[in-house]
Design a protein around this motif. Structure first.
Motif, short mmCIF file in Angstrom:
data_model
loop_
_atom_site.label_atom_id
_atom_site.label_comp_id
_atom_site.label_asym_id
_atom_site.label_seq_id
_atom_site.Cartn_x
_atom_site.Cartn_y
_atom_site.Cartn_z
N TRP A 83 -20.80 -4.42 7.68
CA TRP A 83 -19.44 -3.91 7.52
C TRP A 83 -19.42 -2.38 7.44
O TRP A 83 -20.20 -1.78 6.72
CB TRP A 83 -18.82 -4.48 6.24
N VAL A 86 -14.26 0.15 9.33
CA VAL A 86 -13.29 0.17 10.41
C VAL A 86 -13.33 -1.05 11.34
O VAL A 86 -12.33 -1.36 11.97
CB VAL A 86 -13.38 1.46 11.25
N THR B 22 -10.78 -6.84 7.00
CA THR B 22 -10.48 -6.18 8.26
C THR B 22 -9.21 -5.38 8.06
O THR B 22 -8.25 -5.88 7.48
CB THR B 22 -10.25 -7.20 9.39
N PRO B 23 -9.22 -4.14 8.50
CA PRO B 23 -8.08 -3.29 8.20
C PRO B 23 -6.79 -3.87 8.78
O PRO B 23 -6.75 -4.29 9.94
CB PRO B 23 -8.44 -1.96 8.84
N THR B 77 -11.41 6.15 2.08
CA THR B 77 -12.33 5.08 2.46
C THR B 77 -11.88 3.75 1.87
O THR B 77 -11.83 2.73 2.57
CB THR B 77 -13.75 5.42 1.99
N LEU B 80 -8.86 2.42 3.62
CA LEU B 80 -9.19 1.81 4.91
C LEU B 80 -9.67 0.38 4.70
O LEU B 80 -9.29 -0.54 5.43
CB LEU B 80 -10.31 2.60 5.58
N ALA B 81 -10.49 0.20 3.65
CA ALA B 81 -11.07 -1.11 3.40
C ALA B 81 -10.03 -2.10 2.91
O ALA B 81 -10.10 -3.28 3.24
CB ALA B 81 -12.20 -0.98 2.36
N GLY B 83 -6.74 -1.88 3.38
CA GLY B 83 -5.53 -1.95 4.18
C GLY B 83 -4.36 -1.21 3.57
O GLY B 83 -3.21 -1.51 3.87
N GLU B 84 -4.64 -0.26 2.71
CA GLU B 84 -3.56 0.52 2.08
C GLU B 84 -3.43 1.89 2.74
O GLU B 84 -2.91 2.82 2.12
CB GLU B 84 -3.88 0.74 0.60
N ARG B 98 -16.13 10.45 12.30
CA ARG B 98 -16.21 9.00 12.10
C ARG B 98 -14.81 8.38 12.12
O ARG B 98 -14.66 7.21 12.45
CB ARG B 98 -16.97 8.65 10.83
N TYR B 99 -13.79 9.15 11.77
CA TYR B 99 -12.44 8.63 11.90
C TYR B 99 -12.09 8.50 13.39
O TYR B 99 -11.46 7.54 13.81
CB TYR B 99 -11.44 9.54 11.19
N GLY B 102 -14.22 5.70 14.83
CA GLY B 102 -13.82 4.42 14.27
C GLY B 102 -12.46 3.94 14.77
O GLY B 102 -11.99 2.88 14.36
N VAL B 104 -9.57 5.19 14.08
CA VAL B 104 -8.60 5.22 12.99
C VAL B 104 -7.39 6.08 13.37
O VAL B 104 -6.31 5.93 12.81
CB VAL B 104 -9.27 5.76 11.71
#
Lengths: 333, 420, 278
Positions: A83, A86, B22-23, B77, B80-81, B83-84, B98-99, B102, B104
């Protein structure tokens, strides 16, 4: 008034275990009544005990299950995935654990954590025990001393961190000034890989002894200071006093203190992170800093969770060993 | 037997929770969430006023939330995990990649008004472009310079250094038991890397190649830059520990550090807390390795990103763009020249504040430093960490620049291998 | 006899000297924080420290309350800490008593299970916990701050250890007098546990008053902020506003110290009150 502490406990001493209290159930009902009628009483008593116990434990156990055990279980599950926040997690079996075994930074961080623990736990235990013993008596001056020793506990981590960084400044810090005045060599503290660990240990000890002093104080009431003084005046060495006077009576609470200290030391994070971020050159990089960075800086939540599981296992085993040690020693009287 | 019954009971919530990993969509409620970190009161009010004005004129309201700076990224972070995630949020180059990788970030090029496309400096947009998409909008640029103490320079007969040899000589000359010749960051992390980039670049080195597919750090040039820092620290010309905090260092304005490699923001700190020192303040570009070499420095600065899964992409983009991209540049002027000192990536803002940029030290930044400034590298965290380790090894473990550069390259290779 | 008395006097003297010296070591960082809270930013990190300054003022405290609704943060922290402390004391003394003094199947298993919840670092369960609390719809409410904070093995473990050490005669005597298990817990065991309960009250309050990471994650609305998050808000992009952090921390430290000052006589007084010492 003070008599031999051992004589203090007539009747049944707490022989049933600071560790796994495993008194035989039947023994509990050992009362003055005997004979056929008592069997029913014993049965009813046993049922009543169990019922009361379950009811007493219910709120905490439900809470712990939901807000700690369940997240822990989730973390374990995450430890078997890749995990990364994202994308949806995929199960990758033992890969994280295999990687851990060959990760030099994991091994180094674990080693440093153990070094920290081995230095931290005995120091804090002995200091806080000594302070508790000396501050047992009710007196006005002791109220002041206890409050002063407790003050660091209440200080916020952020402030404690910056304060000690300031005091331990290698160039102009107060501590080095003092060392200079005493013609001792000045230290580089957090500025050198050799002394960096010391520079985070000192604040951690300073911040924690007051806390454990209170725990021991609350448990030390049966060990009067006069008695210890008398023993010392009689020529007993401090070690003997500890072994024969203090420890026997403080065993349950000592076990508690040592277990809590060990867990705390193996999970040490905030104080060090505020002070050094694990530096210089990883000299204060503990396992929890590594776990934190993997999870929150690199988004490798699977790997971080796997390391947490390993840390959990380590703490669990150490606690069992401590349990055994404290229980084994207890059967002395 | 009984125990088995527990399993479905346990598994059901587990499964539903795992599915929650999952986001999901940004926010259930019908508002736009806008996140920043905690700014000082004036800057905070600027955002708040903008949000208030937006809420007056739009049906879709914005909820403005902010978090302590030190934990801002942990908060993102976690969000993201769980979902907020907020619909609009600030992001800095150190975490940008990484955003971007990813997925995002919502691509913004389709929403950019024409006047803005031409108003942005091309390089500033280039820095936030990933695979052809503009993934966030820059609104401030804070270049790094060499601040120095004029009084100490004069008293010791030291001239402003124009090469690394002169820099080391000056640092040596200015070092006393109570004073460091030069102040460099010591704490491992992104900020230390950031301050190192100008040295690395001017030596002719880089961390990775242009498309981030290969390490570029195992070179004599990079080794030279590492060695410079190693020399300064190991000889005691630069400190081994921080004082107060890294980005601002009280040793500089109090005469316990003669030179200070730091950013434009130092001006704000000096003005607010050390006004008496300003008469002694000098500012110069960080010198290149050889006299007359090409000057390069780095600039940092936050950017605005829109969450890719926002249920209201159009409104979120409009809100994000107009914070600092509106036609009316009042906010930008306050931001760049009044509340703080930051250069703007918009030409119109710089032009509108021509008078401001005639004053010291802003003239130096606008005329001399600005054109030499490159955007901070948006490295993947693993690569940033490799660089951080190299710097720490050079400064504290006595490792040579050559070995540190080689080790850094190996770690980058190892990271790249895991991506295939 | 005389030698003994001199010996004792010397002993008392050394002990006082040692206690004073230690107190000094403990107080210096605190003193520095106190002075820093009264100083402008540019005097805080001057080494050697400035003790006599013409710039001492209470201005930082004023700014703490002006720049943010710090009073509201104090209120939030107080509500959370007080509720968690009271609930924790009740539930944990029940659990601790059951684990120490009652016989029932699964006791050891439960004890180890409870203990093991201490062994996972909070950062590891932070995200899963946030997922759970979000599913409950508690984000940004007092529920999120209070309920997950109540169950904690620390207090259970300590009270268990304490109850293990109680002499059995007291209980047995009460049994013969016909007291129920609940009655013994309430009227025999709990009064004896007063020192531990007093210490735990301080610790629970402190732990929740100092709680930072979880409140940060569980709340995003400014009005739900707790004190420690309010203090962290003075950390910044370009360095921290240490003068405000010091002032705010000083304010934040007072309730816990006051509570400790108030309760410490219960922590150390028990022996005399119960006459256990014989």
């Amino acid at each position: 008034m003070p008599t031999s502490p051992r004589a203090n406990k007539p009747g049944s001493p707490p022989e049933k275990g600071a560790g796994l209290g495993s008194g035989a159930p039947a023994e509990r009902a050992r009362g003055p009544v005997r004979g056929p009628a008592s069997i029913r009483t014993v049965d009813r008593d046993r049922r009543e005990q169990a019922l009361v116990a379950y009811l007493f434990l219910l709120p905490d156990v439900v809470g712990l299950l939901f807000f700690l055990a369940l997240p822990m279980l989730l973390a374990v599950v995450i430890g078997f995935t890749n995990w990364n926040v994202v994308t949806a997690p995929q199960f990758i079996g033992l890969q994280n654990f295999i990687r851990m075994a060959t990760d030099p930074l994991f091994a180094a961080s674990l080693g440093r954590t153990l070094l920290y623990t081995v230095s931290f736990v005995p120091t804090v235990y002995l200091f806080s025990l000594g302070m508790a013993v000396l501050l047992t008596r009710r007196s006005r001056s002791n109220v002041i001393f206890r409050t002063i020793y407790f003050m660091p506990v209440a200080m916020s981590l952020l402030v404690a961190g910056v304060t000690w960084r300031f005091l331990l400044d290698p160039n102009a810090g107060l501590v080095n000034m003092l060392l200079g005045a005493l013609h001792l060599p000045k230290l580089q503290w957090a500025g050198s890989v050799q002394t960096a660990m010391l520079s985070v240990l000192i604040p951690a000890i300073w911040k924690n002894v007051g806390y454990f002093m209170i725990i021991l104080l609350a448990g030390i009431q049966d060990v009067p200071r006069e008695y210890i003084e008398a023993a010392l005046l009689d020529g007993a060495s401090p070690l003997q006093v500890y072994r024969h006077v203090i420890l026997p009576l403080l065993k349950p609470v000592s076990f508690f203190v040592v277990v809590i200290l060990t867990i705390g030391a193996l999970q040490t994070f905030d104080q060090i992170y505020v002070m050094t971020r694990g530096g210089p050159a990883y000299a204060t990089h503990t396992l929890l800093i590594y776990i934190y960075e993997k999870a929150f800086k690199e988004w490798k939540l699977g790997y971080a969770a796997a390391m947490s599981v390993a840390l959990f296992a380590l703490i669990f085993i150490l606690t069992l060993i401590q349990m055994r040690y404290f229980r084994a020693d207890e059967r002395r009287d | 037997m009984k125990k088995r019954n527990w399993f479905p009971l346990l598994l059901a919530p587990l499964v539903s929770l795992l599915s929650g990993l999952t986001p999901g969509t940004a926010s259930a409620a019908d508002v736009l969430k806008f996140w920043t970190f905690d700014y000082p009161p004036q800057e905070l009010k600027l955002y708040q006023d903008y949000v208030d004005a937006w809420n007056k004129s739009h049906d879709l309201k914005v909820e403005f939330q902010r978090f302590p700076f030190a934990q801002y990224y942990d908060q993102l972070t976690t969000s993201l995990a769980t979902g907020e995630m907020p619909d609009v949020f600030l992001i800095s180059p150190s975490d940008w990649r990484r955003y971007a990788e990813g997925g995002v970030a919502l691509p913004l090029e389709g929403y950019l008004p024409d006047y803005l496309k031409t108003d942005f400096l091309p390089a500033s947009l280039q820095a936030v472009t990933y695979q052809g998409h503009i993934l966030s909008l820059p609104f401030e640029m804070e270049p790094v310079v060499l601040w120095y103490n004029k009084a100490l320079f004069k008293a010791n007969g030291v001239e402003v250094p124009t090469s690394w040899a002169e820099l080391v000589a000056a640092a040596k000359r200015l070092t006393t038991p109570d004073r460091f010749g030069i102040l460099l960051p010591t704490v491992p992390g992104g900020y230390q890397n950031f301050i190192f980039y100008p040295f690395l670049w001017m030596a002719g080195g880089d961390v990775m190649n242009a498309d981030f597919t290969k390490p570029a750090i195992d070179t004599p040039e990079a080794a030279r830059a590492f060695d410079l820092w190693g020399t300064l620290v190991r000889n005691g010309y630069a400190p081994t520990t921080a004082s107060g905090g890294d980005p601002v260092d009280d040793r500089f304005p109090t005469g316990r550090g003669a030179m200070f490699v730091s950013g434009y923001w130092e001006w704000g700190n000096l003005q607010a807390n050390y006004p008496d020192f300003i008469k002694d303040l000098g500012v110069a570009p960080i010198p290149p390795p050889e006299k007359g070499g090409k000057l390069i420095t780095v600039y940092g600065g936050w950017t605005v990103m829109v969450y890719q899964k926002t249920p209201h992409p159009r409104e979120a983009a409009e809100f994000a763009i107009n914070i600092f991209g509106a036609k009316d540049i009042t906010r930008n002027l306050l931001w760049s020249t009044k509340y703080a000192t930051k250069l703007s990536p918009r030409r119109s803002v710089i032009q509108a504040s021509a008078d401001f940029y005639k004053q010291f030290p802003h003239d130096v930044f606008a005329n001399q430093i600005f054109r030499t400034a490159r955007a901070e590298l948006a490295l993947p965290p693993e690569v940033a960490k490799a660089l951080q380790e190299a710097l720490q090894d050079v400064m504290f473990n006595g490792v040579s620049g050559k070995d540190a550069a080689a080790a850094c390259a190996r770690k980058i290779d190892a990271y790249l291998a895991t991506r295939k | 006899m005389k030698i003994e008395r001199t010996k004792k006097a010397v002993g008392v003297g050394t002990w006082y000297a040692a206690a004073l010296l230690l107190a000094l070591v403990f107080a210096v960082p605190f003193l520095w924080m106190f002075l820093s809270a009264l100083k402008p930013a540019n005097e805080i990190f001057v080494n050697p420290p400035i003790l006599i300054s013409s710039h001492y003022s209470l201005a930082n405290f004023g700014r703490v309350f002006q720049q943010a609704p710090f009073g509201r943060y104090l209120f939030n922290s107080f509500v959370v800490s007080a509720v968690v402390t009271v609930a924790g004391l009740i539930f944990h003394s029940m659990s601790g008593y059951a684990l120490a003094r009652l016989e029932f199947p699964g006791r050891n298993f439960l004890f180890i299970g409870i203990l093991s919840t201490l062994m996972v670092p909070f950062y590891t369960i932070l995200i899963p916990l946030a997922v759970i609390v979000r599913h409950l719809g508690w984000m940004n409410t007092y529920w999120a701050l209070i309920i997950p904070a109540i169950p904690h093995a620390f207090g259970i473990f300590w009270l268990r250890q304490f109850f293990l050490g109680l002499p059995r005669d007291l209980e047995d005597a009460a049994r013969i007098d016909g007291a129920s298990r609940v009655g013994i817990f309430l009227f025999v065991a709990l009064p004896l546990a007063r020192p531990v309960l007093a210490a735990l009250a301080v610790f629970f309050f402190l732990a929740n008053w100092d709680a930072f990471l979880w409140p940060l994650i569980a709340t995003s609305r400014p009005e739900m902020r707790v004190v420690q998050v309010g203090i962290q808000a003075y950390t910044g992009e370009h360095g921290n506003a240490w003068e405000l952090i010091m002032a705010a921390s000083l304010i934040a430290i007072l309730p816990t110290l006051f509570l400790f000052f108030l309760l410490q006589r219960f922590i150390v007084a028990s022996a005399r009150m119960t006459g256990l010492k014989g």
